[in-house]
Write an enzyme that holds these catalytic residues in place. Structure first.
Site, PDB file in Angstrom:
ATOM      1  N   GLN A 145       1.214  -1.390   0.167  1.00  6.90           N
ATOM      2  CA  GLN A 145       0.395   0.446   0.007  1.00  6.90           C
ATOM      3  C   GLN A 145       0.620   0.939   0.471  1.00  6.90           C
ATOM      4  OE1 GLN A 145      -3.744   0.324   2.105  1.00  6.90           O
ATOM      5  NE2 GLN A 145      -3.379   2.400   2.552  1.00  6.90           N
ATOM      6  N   GLU A 146       2.045   1.539   1.075  1.00  6.41           N
ATOM      7  CA  GLU A 146       3.018   2.575   0.777  1.00  6.41           C
ATOM      8  C   GLU A 146       3.632   2.759  -0.993  1.00  6.41           C
ATOM      9  OE1 GLU A 146       5.899   2.634   3.694  1.00  6.41           O
ATOM     10  OE2 GLU A 146       7.325   3.674   2.675  1.00  6.41           O
ATOM     11  N   GLU A 159      16.464   0.665  -7.264  1.00  6.04           N
ATOM     12  CA  GLU A 159      16.713  -0.695  -7.188  1.00  6.04           C
ATOM     13  C   GLU A 159      16.190  -1.789  -6.302  1.00  6.04           C
ATOM     14  OE1 GLU A 159      18.214   2.725  -6.359  1.00  6.04           O
ATOM     15  OE2 GLU A 159      19.049   2.515  -8.550  1.00  6.04           O
TER      16      GLU A 159
END
Ligand SMILES: Cc1cc2nc3c(=O)[nH]c(=O)nc-3n(C[C@H](O)[C@H](O)[C@H](O)COP(=O)(O)OP(=O)(O)OC[C@H]3O[C@@H](n4cnc5c(N)ncnc54)[C@H](O)[C@@H]3O)c2cc1C
Length: 382
Positions: free
Chosen positions: A244-245, A370
């Site tokens: 969600q973040e 990355e």
């Protein structure tokens, strides 16, 4: 193509949030940028209008609606108006911190915290990063050692969004420092606890109105009733909330790219060079056509991610793809659009200049590009 993610209720919500931005945020932009922080009152005003804790059950003062499309509307509108910095704290509070409280609070903790989170009187933050570690979370060194019915917390965190304004800080700590992932727990540190100090509000390249701060903990006695969930489960809890973040950051990145495109389309239609609008040069048309194509295509993936999140099906891999692709797209589009503004693009009075500086961090926070590619790569069996 017609976008089908939103229904009428989301568009009504969008219209009222747009007004909120126009009235409560935009007039204060320069003042808050200079101060390096938004006033706490922004949160309580947002709370009064129903823009905080939409997902919190009504019995705890929230909206009682579990639908991430409302969160997405807020993210999109903040980018549209060029208010990434002033709005980041609100988005973090709703999209990133609240899920921890909803998922892991005991009934007693819910009664203690959720009403304040919904009203904006309790501003939240999440503190994982330390001066010595960011990506490699399992190597964190902040400790919380049990002493009777308290934990004694020692250590330091840095780069914490809402770091100065926050009242409740979800803090990742080692309750068992001999372990890596399995030693991590989440405890809520509260404003005013002796030994819990705020350090510098850090000066940044962009996102100036956002308070990004250092926190330090010296023998902070935190009641065990402030543990979120189970001891030793912190890493799993963090991982569970990351989709969600990361989707929240992806949505904002995509919306920032669209905002840059819209500002630039208006600019190139008005600005002339060699007797013609700069938008009529083939290079300008190609640059803007490429940007519009990429944005429209990515929007479909993101809309599907929002549907998947609502259905409880968004995977860490899907979210990692969304996060790195949208934030890299944001960087590309904002840079190209700034170029089409010429020298004016470098002037902070133009939203594109601020958007350029604000954009650079999105490829780093919430997990770097990355690290996102590592997540995707591992899913390919590599
Ligand atoms: C404005 C801002 C707000 C933030 N808000 C918060 C917040 O609210 N809460 C919070 O806890 N943190 C927050 N952060 C911290 C942010 O999440 C970290 O900066 C980020 O996770 C990267 O960690 P690092 O800075 O330690 O970089 P490092 O981990 O030191 O990475 C440095 C470089 O090495 C690369 N790298 C590292 N590991 C690998 C690997 N395995 N493979 C390939 N490359 C690798 C990275 O991709 C990066 O390019 C914020 C940061 C900023 C700048």
């Amino acid at each position: 193509m017609q976008r089908s993610l939103y229904a009428g209720e989301h568009e009504e919500f969008r219209a009222s949030f747009r007004k909120f931005v126009e009235n409560e945020i935009a007039p204060h932009r320069a003042e808050w940028d200079a101060a390096g922080i938004v006033p706490r009152g922004l949160f309580t005003t947002a709370g009064q209008y129903g823009f905080l804790g939409m997902e919190i059950p009504e019995e705890y003062g929230g909206g009682g609606v579990r639908d991430f499309r409302f969160n997405a509307v807020i993210g999109e509108e903040l980018m549209r108006s060029g208010d990434a910095a002033a709005g980041l704290g609100l988005a973090l509070h709703n999209d990133i911190c609240l899920p921890y409280f909803l998922a892991y609070c005991t009934e007693e903790q819910k009664r203690r915290w959720l009403p304040g989170i919904a009203s904006g009187e309790l501003i939240t933050a999440v503190a994982m990063t330390e001066p010595g570690i960011g990506s490699d979370l399992a190597s964190m060194t902040t400790t919380a050692i049990r002493d009777g019915d308290h934990y004694v917390v020692n250590g330091a965190k840095t780069f914490i969004t809402n770091g100065i304004n926050s009242d409740l800080v979800i803090t990742a700590v080692k309750t068992d420092p001999t372990q890596k992932h399995k030693g991590i727990s989440l405890v809520v540190l509260e404003r005013g606890m002796p030994g819990f100090e705020r350090g510098r509000n850090l000066e940044k390249l962009g996102q100036h109105a956002q308070d990004t701060a250092e926190l330090s903990f010296t023998n902070v006695r935190v009641p065990v009733t402030n543990l979120l969930g189970e001891e030793g489960r912190g890493f799993t809890q963090l991982v569970a909330n990351l989709p969600q973040e990361r989707l929240s950051i992806a949505i904002a990145g995509l919306a920032a790219a669209r905002a840059a495109l819209d500002w630039t389309l208006a600019y190139v239609a008005e600005r002339n060079a060699f007797g013609q609008p700069i938008g009529s040069f083939q290079n300008s048309r190609f640059v803007l056509a490429e940007s519009a194509t990429e944005i429209d295509i990515v929007e479909h993936y993101i809309d599907d991610c929002v549907r998947a999140l609502n259905a409880g099906e968004l995977t860490a891999v899907d979210a990692a793809k969304a996060k790195w692709w949208c934030t890299e797209l944001q960087g590309r589009v904002v840079d190209r659009c700034l170029q089409l503004h010429g020298g004016y693009g470098y002037m902070l009075e133009y939203p594109i200049a601020r958007a350029f500086a604000d954009a650079r961090i999105t490829r780093i926070y919430g997990g770097t590009t990355e690290i996102m590619k590592e997540v995707v790569g591992r899913s390919l069996g590599l």
